[in-house]
Design a protein around this motif. Structure first.
Motif, short mmCIF file in Angstrom:
data_model
loop_
_atom_site.label_atom_id
_atom_site.label_comp_id
_atom_site.label_asym_id
_atom_site.label_seq_id
_atom_site.Cartn_x
_atom_site.Cartn_y
_atom_site.Cartn_z
N ALA A 9 0.89 -1.09 0.23
CA ALA A 9 0.33 0.23 0.00
C ALA A 9 0.91 1.03 0.30
O ALA A 9 0.20 2.17 -0.11
N GLU A 10 1.50 1.25 0.40
CA GLU A 10 3.08 2.71 0.52
C GLU A 10 3.65 2.26 -0.76
O GLU A 10 3.42 3.64 -1.10
N VAL A 11 3.95 1.31 -0.77
CA VAL A 11 4.69 1.18 -2.88
C VAL A 11 3.45 2.41 -3.07
O VAL A 11 4.06 3.37 -4.97
N ARG A 12 1.97 1.75 -3.32
CA ARG A 12 0.99 2.00 -4.21
C ARG A 12 1.30 3.51 -4.38
O ARG A 12 0.63 4.57 -5.03
N ARG A 13 1.00 4.44 -2.81
CA ARG A 13 0.49 5.96 -2.26
C ARG A 13 1.88 6.39 -2.69
O ARG A 13 1.42 7.79 -3.45
N ILE A 14 2.94 6.13 -2.55
CA ILE A 14 4.18 6.46 -3.61
C ILE A 14 4.04 7.07 -4.89
O ILE A 14 4.40 7.83 -5.28
N ILE A 15 4.10 5.57 -5.56
CA ILE A 15 3.62 6.03 -7.04
C ILE A 15 2.56 6.97 -7.67
O ILE A 15 3.44 7.74 -7.82
N ASP A 16 1.21 7.05 -6.88
CA ASP A 16 0.53 7.55 -7.54
C ASP A 16 0.78 9.38 -7.27
O ASP A 16 0.21 9.69 -8.19
N GLU A 35 1.04 -9.17 -8.15
CA GLU A 35 1.26 -7.93 -7.06
C GLU A 35 2.11 -6.96 -7.33
O GLU A 35 1.82 -5.55 -7.58
N VAL A 36 3.45 -7.51 -8.42
CA VAL A 36 3.75 -6.01 -9.54
C VAL A 36 2.61 -5.70 -9.89
O VAL A 36 2.71 -3.80 -10.34
N GLU A 37 1.66 -5.76 -10.70
CA GLU A 37 1.19 -5.44 -11.85
C GLU A 37 0.14 -3.88 -11.19
O GLU A 37 -0.46 -3.51 -11.35
N THR A 38 0.03 -4.52 -9.69
CA THR A 38 -0.99 -3.24 -8.85
C THR A 38 -0.47 -2.37 -9.15
O THR A 38 -1.34 -0.58 -9.23
N PHE A 39 0.99 -2.42 -9.45
CA PHE A 39 1.75 -0.79 -8.85
C PHE A 39 1.49 0.02 -9.85
O PHE A 39 1.70 0.72 -10.62
N PHE A 40 1.20 -0.09 -11.00
CA PHE A 40 0.80 0.29 -12.58
C PHE A 40 -1.11 0.56 -12.29
O PHE A 40 -1.44 0.86 -13.40
N ASN A 41 -1.99 0.13 -11.54
CA ASN A 41 -3.12 0.56 -11.72
C ASN A 41 -3.14 1.74 -12.06
O ASN A 41 -3.05 3.09 -11.51
N GLY A 42 -4.70 1.97 -12.95
CA GLY A 42 -4.43 3.17 -13.20
C GLY A 42 -3.66 4.06 -14.52
O GLY A 42 -4.34 4.74 -15.52
N LEU A 43 -2.94 3.17 -14.64
CA LEU A 43 -2.30 2.86 -16.02
C LEU A 43 -2.26 1.96 -17.61
O LEU A 43 -2.66 0.81 -16.77
N GLU A 44 -1.92 2.28 -18.50
CA GLU A 44 -2.00 0.58 -19.08
C GLU A 44 -0.69 0.60 -19.75
O GLU A 44 0.42 1.40 -19.72
N ILE A 45 0.02 -0.76 -18.87
CA ILE A 45 0.38 -1.19 -19.36
C ILE A 45 1.00 -2.02 -20.93
O ILE A 45 0.03 -2.20 -21.31
N LEU A 46 1.85 -1.25 -20.95
CA LEU A 46 3.19 -1.89 -22.20
C LEU A 46 3.23 -2.89 -23.02
O LEU A 46 3.90 -3.43 -21.76
N ASP A 47 3.22 -3.62 -23.53
CA ASP A 47 3.47 -4.76 -24.18
C ASP A 47 5.34 -4.95 -23.95
O ASP A 47 5.90 -4.47 -24.33
N PRO A 48 5.94 -6.22 -23.33
CA PRO A 48 4.77 -7.25 -23.22
C PRO A 48 4.15 -7.35 -22.06
O PRO A 48 3.94 -8.63 -21.72
N GLY A 49 3.53 -6.45 -21.07
CA GLY A 49 3.24 -6.31 -19.37
C GLY A 49 4.54 -6.30 -18.82
O GLY A 49 5.75 -6.10 -19.00
N VAL A 50 4.42 -7.12 -17.77
CA VAL A 50 5.06 -7.44 -16.86
C VAL A 50 5.45 -8.85 -16.63
O VAL A 50 4.52 -9.89 -17.01
#
Length: 267
Positions: free
Chosen positions: A168-175, A222-237
């Motif tokens: 949750a701290e990681v997501r808060r900081i990234i956002d 879990e790593v993919e959640t750090f990209f919430n709200g963004l468009e993950i580009l190919d080839p993904g995580v």
């Protein structure tokens, strides 16, 4: 500042110096080398992962500069200078590019001049600040001097997130860091994963923690959640050696590389 004034605490192992040692660098001390030996005893492929991660960084920023036209980079958790540095790759594509490096490790500050070389057309800067305090980064006069936040910026978080235990701290900081960046900006990250070799990674993470370096490994979801709200580009995580691999990276087997990476764009 001198090394003595900064108090590098060379008797205590440090993640940046362990990384430097395992990459073949010279900016490390007996405590770092001893800790590295203990960790690698449990995690024998860690040096392979670290080298693959470094190559991922170079391929990723080359792609962002050459294919997506990004000309501004904010690299947090820079670590010790290891050629090729991010600005060397980016300015090799677009000499006018601007880069701000951010770290709060005293030994990185000592060596920051090596990160401040630049093409004549571009600029590089160094900011002594902590990833956990995004306001100190975003409100820095130095950041605003070097980067125009009304234009796209690539936020680079390479091999830093596994030292922050709380998702949750990681997501808060990234956002918080992404919020003021213009549309077209990109988040690029890599972090340790459990997926490819879970028993070995778990043992290695435990060794890091035993040496006083809080560390966590995460799954791909879990790593993919750090990209919430963004468009993950190919080839993904993906494991970093599978991200637009070159010939050398494509020869690595998945269990050898225990770091996930990916990029995503802010629309």
């Amino acid at each position: 500042m001198t090394r003595r004034e900064l108090d590098l605490q060379t008797d205590i192992p440090h993640s940046a110096r362990i990384y430097d040692y395992l990459l073949g660098g010279k900016d490390n001390y007996p405590a770092d080398r001893a800790a590295a030996g203990n960790i690698v005893a449990d995690w024998p492929n860690l040096p392979v992962s670290m080298r693959a991660n470094r190559k991922f960084m170079a391929r990723m920023v080359h792609h962002l500069a050459a294919e997506r036209g990004i000309r501004q980079f904010l690299d947090i958790g820079t670590g010790l200078p290891t050629s090729p540095n991010l600005h060397e790759v980016v300015q090799g594509v677009a000499p006018e590019s601007r880069i701000v490096y951010v770290d709060n490790d005293p030994i990185v500050l000592v060596h920051a001049r090596a990160l401040l070389t630049s093409s004549r057309e571009g600029r590089t800067g160094y900011l002594d600040a902590d990833f956990r305090n995004p306001d100190a980064i975003l409100e820095s006069d130095q950041l605003r001097e070097y980067l125009d936040l009304s234009q796209p910026v690539a936020l680079s978080l390479i091999a830093i997130l596994h030292f922050i235990i709380d998702d949750a701290e990681v997501r808060r900081i990234i956002d918080h860091l992404m919020a003021p960046l213009a549309p077209g900006s990109v988040l690029a990250l890599s972090t340790t994963t459990l997926d490819n070799n879970p028993e070995v990674v778990a043992a290695g993470v435990a060794a890091y923690n035993a040496h006083g370096i809080p560390t966590v490994a995460r799954t791909k979801p879990e790593v993919e959640t750090f990209f919430n709200g963004l468009e993950i580009l190919d080839p993904g995580v993906v494991p970093v050696h599978r991200w637009h691999p070159d010939e050398e990276s494509s020869r690595l087997d998945d269990p050898q590389v225990t770091i996930h990476g990916g990029i995503a764009v802010k629309n």
